[in-house]
Scaffold this motif. Structure first.
Motif, PDB file in Angstrom:
ATOM      1  N   GLN A 164      -5.163  -1.550   9.026  1.00  0.00           N
ATOM      2  CA  GLN A 164      -5.396  -0.461   8.078  1.00  0.00           C
ATOM      3  C   GLN A 164      -5.270  -0.952   6.645  1.00  0.00           C
ATOM      4  N   CYS A 206       0.839  -1.213   0.000  1.00  0.00           N
ATOM      5  CA  CYS A 206       0.000   0.000   0.000  1.00  0.00           C
ATOM      6  C   CYS A 206       0.868   1.255   0.000  1.00  0.00           C
ATOM      7  N   ARG A 207       1.889   1.291   0.852  1.00  0.00           N
ATOM      8  CA  ARG A 207       2.737   2.482   0.923  1.00  0.00           C
ATOM      9  C   ARG A 207       3.533   2.678  -0.364  1.00  0.00           C
ATOM     10  N   GLN A 241       0.334   6.505   4.044  1.00  0.00           N
ATOM     11  CA  GLN A 241       0.308   6.544   5.502  1.00  0.00           C
ATOM     12  C   GLN A 241      -0.264   5.272   6.135  1.00  0.00           C
ATOM     13  N   VAL A 242      -0.496   4.239   5.336  1.00  0.00           N
ATOM     14  CA  VAL A 242      -1.027   2.989   5.874  1.00  0.00           C
ATOM     15  C   VAL A 242      -0.001   2.343   6.810  1.00  0.00           C
ATOM     16  N   TRP A 255      -7.812  -1.752   2.274  1.00  0.00           N
ATOM     17  CA  TRP A 255      -7.462  -1.579   0.858  1.00  0.00           C
ATOM     18  C   TRP A 255      -7.353  -2.955   0.206  1.00  0.00           C
ATOM     19  N   GLY A 292       1.167   4.063  -2.911  1.00  0.00           N
ATOM     20  CA  GLY A 292       0.832   5.438  -2.546  1.00  0.00           C
ATOM     21  C   GLY A 292       1.923   6.425  -2.910  1.00  0.00           C
ATOM     22  N   MET A 314      -0.606   9.256  -3.533  1.00  0.00           N
ATOM     23  CA  MET A 314      -1.835   9.136  -2.743  1.00  0.00           C
ATOM     24  C   MET A 314      -1.473   9.116  -1.260  1.00  0.00           C
ATOM     25  N   PRO A 315      -1.598  10.239  -0.559  1.00  0.00           N
ATOM     26  CA  PRO A 315      -1.231  10.295   0.862  1.00  0.00           C
ATOM     27  C   PRO A 315      -1.947   9.257   1.716  1.00  0.00           C
ATOM     28  N   ALA A 316      -3.202   8.961   1.400  1.00  0.00           N
ATOM     29  CA  ALA A 316      -3.948   7.995   2.212  1.00  0.00           C
ATOM     30  C   ALA A 316      -3.289   6.620   2.181  1.00  0.00           C
ATOM     31  N   LEU A 317      -2.729   6.250   1.049  1.00  0.00           N
ATOM     32  CA  LEU A 317      -2.035   4.972   0.940  1.00  0.00           C
ATOM     33  C   LEU A 317      -0.629   5.055   1.542  1.00  0.00           C
TER      34      LEU A 317
END
Length: 330
Positions: free
Chosen positions: A311, A291-292, A305-306, A315, A295, A300-303
């Motif tokens: 968390q 995910c990171r 910061q997983v 996703w 991101g 994509m900041p939301a990804l």
């Protein structure tokens, strides 16, 4: 400064581990540690149905095909297409350190008989459910078959996507060098490279790192160590220092499976003619890393910061691919 060949050990405090598929509790702990600590892992007893008859059936099914052949000379790699059996002859008889031959093909296994494909599936004890299989078909990596001549080697690189890589040696002898991702300035020394499976696809959602530095460029006079060359002198020096201070060197023998940690730099050297199968997987343990990685690549900041498996579980592979592709195409 030359990096010494040391079997399954390192000049730093960390090293690779050796475990058996037949010891599931130790195996689970070792796999989790490998993914989180960038520590390579060697697993025995993983592919019990792969042997000489399996290889004979694979070769027989591919004898009338053509394959892409990678030729490395003077730290320069070129490619050409040749009949499969002719390429095997080059690997067996005409490959050496200064002019080496390597075949890396997904189609060989994909077009092989069902029993050949089934024997090459990663055991469930290692990955019960591969999340990469839930991605859109254009983003799924396949299982490769690799035929390497003596002296052949991969580039020094880190894989895309934060996945875990695996490589099972059917025949031959190989040595691996692993370097933690933050051991040298990757953004300066490397270029970013989307996986070959995504070539020509504008929807790639991750990319690996690759450098022109060859960690195995020159043998020492006594044949016990290598010196890195290629790229600029500064880049070669940075890689040499990273190997000396943080590198882990693993010797792989027939019947052993090497696990490649997410985003860990690695290069492999073929001491003899070799046959191997290789692939990638993502499970709950390394899905946060995936995910990171995605991101950061698509912004994509939301990804980015997983943190943690809980968390990351929000996703799903389908959701991650859909949102990341949409972001990439905006």
């Amino acid at each position: 400064m030359a990096s010494r060949l040391v079997l399954a050990s390192s000049s730093s405090s960390s090293s690779s581990s050796h475990v058996s598929l037949l010891d599931p509790r130790t195996l689970r702990r070792a796999l989790r540690r490998s993914a989180s600590k960038e520590t390579p892992l060697v697993i025995k007893d993983a592919f019990t149905h792969i042997g000489s008859s399996w290889l004979s059936d694979l070769v027989a099914s591919a004898e009338n095909t053509h394959v892409e052949v990678l030729l490395r000379e003077n730290n320069h790699t070129s490619s050409f297409v040749a009949p499969f059996m002719e390429a095997l002859g080059e690997i067996a008889h005409a490959s050496d350190h200064d002019s080496s031959v390597l075949i890396v093909e997904e189609d060989l296994l994909a077009n092989a008989p069902a029993h050949v494909q089934d024997a090459a599936r990663l055991p469930k004890e290692i990955c019960a459910e591969n999340k990469l299989d839930q991605l859109p078909p254009s983003l799924r990596p396949g299982t490769c078959v690799l035929f390497g001549g003596a002296g052949s080697r991969s580039s020094l690189h880190a894989d895309a996507f934060g996945w875990v890589g695996w490589n099972y040696l059917v025949e031959g002898e190989k040595t691996w060098t692993f370097i933690p991702h933050d051991a040298f300035p990757a953004d300066e020394v490397c270029v970013r490279v989307p996986p070959a499976a995504w070539a020509g696809d504008n929807t790639s959602i991750g990319a690996g790192w690759q450098t022109a530095v060859d960690a195995y460029a020159e043998w020492s006079a006594d044949g016990t160590s290598f010196t890195a060359r290629g790229g600029t002198q500064e880049h070669a020096r940075a890689v040499e220092e990273a190997i000396q201070n943080h590198g882990i060197t693993v010797h792989q023998s027939e019947g052993e499976l090497v696990i490649i940690p997410p985003e860990c730099f690695h290069q492999v050297y073929h001491h003899t003619a070799t046959v191997a199968i290789a692939g990638q997987y993502a499970d709950n343990t390394n899905w946060p890393i995936v995910c990171r990685h995605v991101g950061r690549w698509v912004g994509m900041p939301a990804l980015e910061q997983v943190v943690g498996e809980q968390q990351a579980a929000e996703w799903t592979p389908e959701r991650l691919a859909e949102v990341a592709i949409t972001t990439t195409n905006m």
